[in-house]
Design an enzyme around this catalytic site. Structure first.
Site, PDB file in Angstrom:
ATOM      1  N   LYS A  41       0.823  -1.213   0.000  1.00 37.09           N
ATOM      2  CA  LYS A  41       0.000   0.000   0.000  1.00 37.09           C
ATOM      3  C   LYS A  41       0.862   1.270   0.000  1.00 37.09           C
ATOM      4  CE  LYS A  41      -4.224  -2.014   1.747  1.00 37.09           C
ATOM      5  NZ  LYS A  41      -3.802  -3.435   1.867  1.00 37.09           N
TER       6      LYS A  41
HETATM    7  C1  PLP Z   1      -4.460  -4.478   1.225  1.00 36.24           C
HETATM    8  C2  PLP Z   1      -3.706  -5.752   1.099  1.00 36.24           C
HETATM    9  C3  PLP Z   1      -4.101  -6.751   0.178  1.00 36.24           C
HETATM   10  C4  PLP Z   1      -5.342  -6.636  -0.682  1.00 36.24           C
HETATM   11  O1  PLP Z   1      -5.222  -5.670  -1.702  1.00 36.24           O
HETATM   12  P1  PLP Z   1      -6.512  -5.091  -2.445  1.00 36.24           P
HETATM   13  O2  PLP Z   1      -6.033  -3.994  -3.293  1.00 36.24           O
HETATM   14  O3  PLP Z   1      -7.427  -4.613  -1.345  1.00 36.24           O
HETATM   15  O4  PLP Z   1      -7.123  -6.211  -3.225  1.00 36.24           O
HETATM   16  C5  PLP Z   1      -3.308  -7.893   0.069  1.00 36.24           C
HETATM   17  N1  PLP Z   1      -2.214  -8.060   0.848  1.00 36.24           N
HETATM   18  C6  PLP Z   1      -1.814  -7.139   1.738  1.00 36.24           C
HETATM   19  C7  PLP Z   1      -0.617  -7.403   2.570  1.00 36.24           C
HETATM   20  C8  PLP Z   1      -2.539  -5.942   1.899  1.00 36.24           C
HETATM   21  O5  PLP Z   1      -2.137  -5.033   2.802  1.00 36.24           O
END
Ligand code: PLP
Length: 468
Positions: free
Chosen positions: A111
């Site tokens: 993120k």
């Molecule tokens: C947020 C997250 C996801 C999921 O991603 P999306 O974009 O919501 O599908 C997967 N793995 C981790 C470690 C995350 O923080």
């Protein structure tokens, strides 16, 4: 070329990039999507740095809203802060499988790629307009820490993050509460994650508060986040396949923001064979791919908590594209879904979706087994989200001659307990995470009640002056 953005519900005005950045959600409740998808420019080769690729991929989406030199400076500054020189390095796992490790940002999860840029873009645009906003968000862990690290000390943004008290892991909590910046407030709510989310919705629903405190959101419905993520698909494909032959991706999926960025990269012209949506036991997306029925079930906690989602908000963007841009039809479908918890996606839309996505699920036992297998066969530790995508990707790939790139979304130390349970090894927290265990924590414990949150949402004026 200047790209404008339209709402997936078809009833909000078309906006330029900067307005979409600040709006988050459209006024008709829809999500913004670009009215046209630009072609990848020539000359994006594996010889460019990550930042150079990211600038080339994103520029057409922001052109007309942001000056070129300012944009180049913001993108370069964003990825300079990542601890691996390749930013999103790819590792050869053998059998034509590759791991693109997206955990080199400050909070050890993918993120950071989008939020670190979003923080800079927001500050830039608010300064230009001489405005301030209060970003409010609920988190079960990863989003909150990534948002706090992206927005700490930004002059134009106040940040209030709600987490369920006692229900996030210690490292996740410390990643939020040890950040010492005057614009950050952590609230530990006596309740669960859903309670936190409901409080945020309630705050947005309170017109006085929304306008007075200038509430803004940075969750994954913000177009800028999807846009920023398209860049690592392009960079990973170029590194694995410099000749430009097709590759496939397997993506640990929750809110569908990450894998949707892959869809945009493909439609910009990146040769992608399969986009594989990997779910844990909260498998709403796998079920819709199988049956065409969108059915919400209750969320079951798993070892991969960032994928514990039953309503993947970004799926709306794909539905809109699959409908051929029919905002009325999307509105109707989603209102049926909201009212009844279930809806059948039209066959014609499903045909288009199935042409481009495959899906699969893996439960917690399978996730532990996969972490163990990867550790014993390859000698590496992976986090539970990445393990789901490794397993599902291997199961669902069609053609072993097409390189399969698995997106690694978190550092194993973020989910150390699960990794230790699987492998017997506790991953070390890397230095870049800071001295988490020794720094003082800052948060306020509050009851599950909007009245208790209100005092933490300062009223903002439009002129850059803050009123108490
Ligand atoms: C947020 C997250 C996801 C999921 O991603 P999306 O974009 O919501 O599908 C997967 N793995 C981790 C470690 C995350 O923080």
């Amino acid at each position: 070329m200047v790209i404008t953005y339209r709402s997936t519900r078809g009833k909000a005005p078309e906006l330029g990039f900067a307005d979409v950045l600040l709006a988050g959600l459209a006024t008709d409740g829809g999500l913004y999507v670009p009215t046209e998808i630009p072609e990848l420019g020539e000359g994006i080769t594996d010889e460019l740095s990550y930042s150079e690729i990211a600038i080339a991929v994103m520029w057409p989406f922001v052109e007309g809203s942001i000056g070129r030199a300012d944009f180049v400076a913001m993108v370069t500054d964003t990825y300079r802060g990542f601890s691996d020189p390749a930013v999103a390095p790819v590792f050869d796992l053998g059998h034509n499988q590759w791991l693109c490790d997206l955990s080199f940002g400050p909070t050890l999860a993918f993120k950071d790629f989008a939020l670190q840029l979003l923080g800079r873009l927001l500050d830039y645009e608010l300064t230009k307009r001489d405005e301030r906003v209060t970003v409010i968000g609920a988190t079960s862990g990863d989003t909150g820490s990534a948002a706090i690290h992206a927005l700490a000390n930004r002059e134009r943004v106040e940040v209030v993050i709600l987490h369920p008290e006692g229900r996030v892991s210690e490292i996740q909590r410390r990643q939020m509460t040890t950040v010492d910046a005057p614009n950050i407030t952590n609230l530990a709510v006596a309740g669960n994650f859903d309670d936190c989310q409901d409080l945020v919705k309630e705050a947005f629903g309170d017109a006085d508060l929304r306008v007075g405190a200038r509430l803004a959101a940075v969750n994954s419905i913000n177009w800028a986040r999807v846009m920023a993520q398209t860049a690592y698909y392009v960079s990973a494909a170029r590194r694995v396949s410099p000749s430009g032959a097709a590759v496939s991706f397997s993506v640990p999926t929750g809110n569908f923001g990450n894998v949707l960025a892959g869809w945009y990269a493909k439609h910009m012209g990146l040769p992608i064979d399969q986009l594989i949506v990997a779910s844990n036991r909260n498998d709403v997306l796998t079920r819709v791919l199988e049956s065409g029925a969108l059915v919400a079930e209750s969320v079951v906690p798993s070892l991969s908590p960032s994928m514990d989602i039953q309503i993947s908000s970004n799926f709306e963007r794909l539905l809109f594209e699959a409908s051929g841009g029919d905002g009325d039809a999307v509105t109707e479908l989603l209102s049926t879904f909201r009212a009844t918890g279930t809806v059948q996606v039209p066959d014609a839309w499903m045909d288009r979706i199935r042409e481009e996505f495959d899906g699969g699920r893996l439960d917690d036992d399978g996730t532990l087994a996969e972490m163990r297998r990867v550790h014993s066969e390859l000698g590496i530790l992976v986090d539970p989200h990445t393990a789901v995508a490794l397993h599902v990707g291997r199961n669902r790939r069609r053609d072993p001659d097409v390189p399969l790139i698995v997106l690694g979304t978190a550092h194993p130390a973020k989910f150390g307990a699960a990794v230790a349970e699987a492998t017997g090894v506790t991953p070390e927290v890397p230095d870049r995470a800071g001295d988490l265990m020794n720094l003082p924590e800052r948060f306020h414990s509050v009851p599950n009640d909007l009245g208790a949150i209100r005092p933490y949402l300062p009223l903002q004026s439009g002129s850059g002056e803050k009123h108490a």
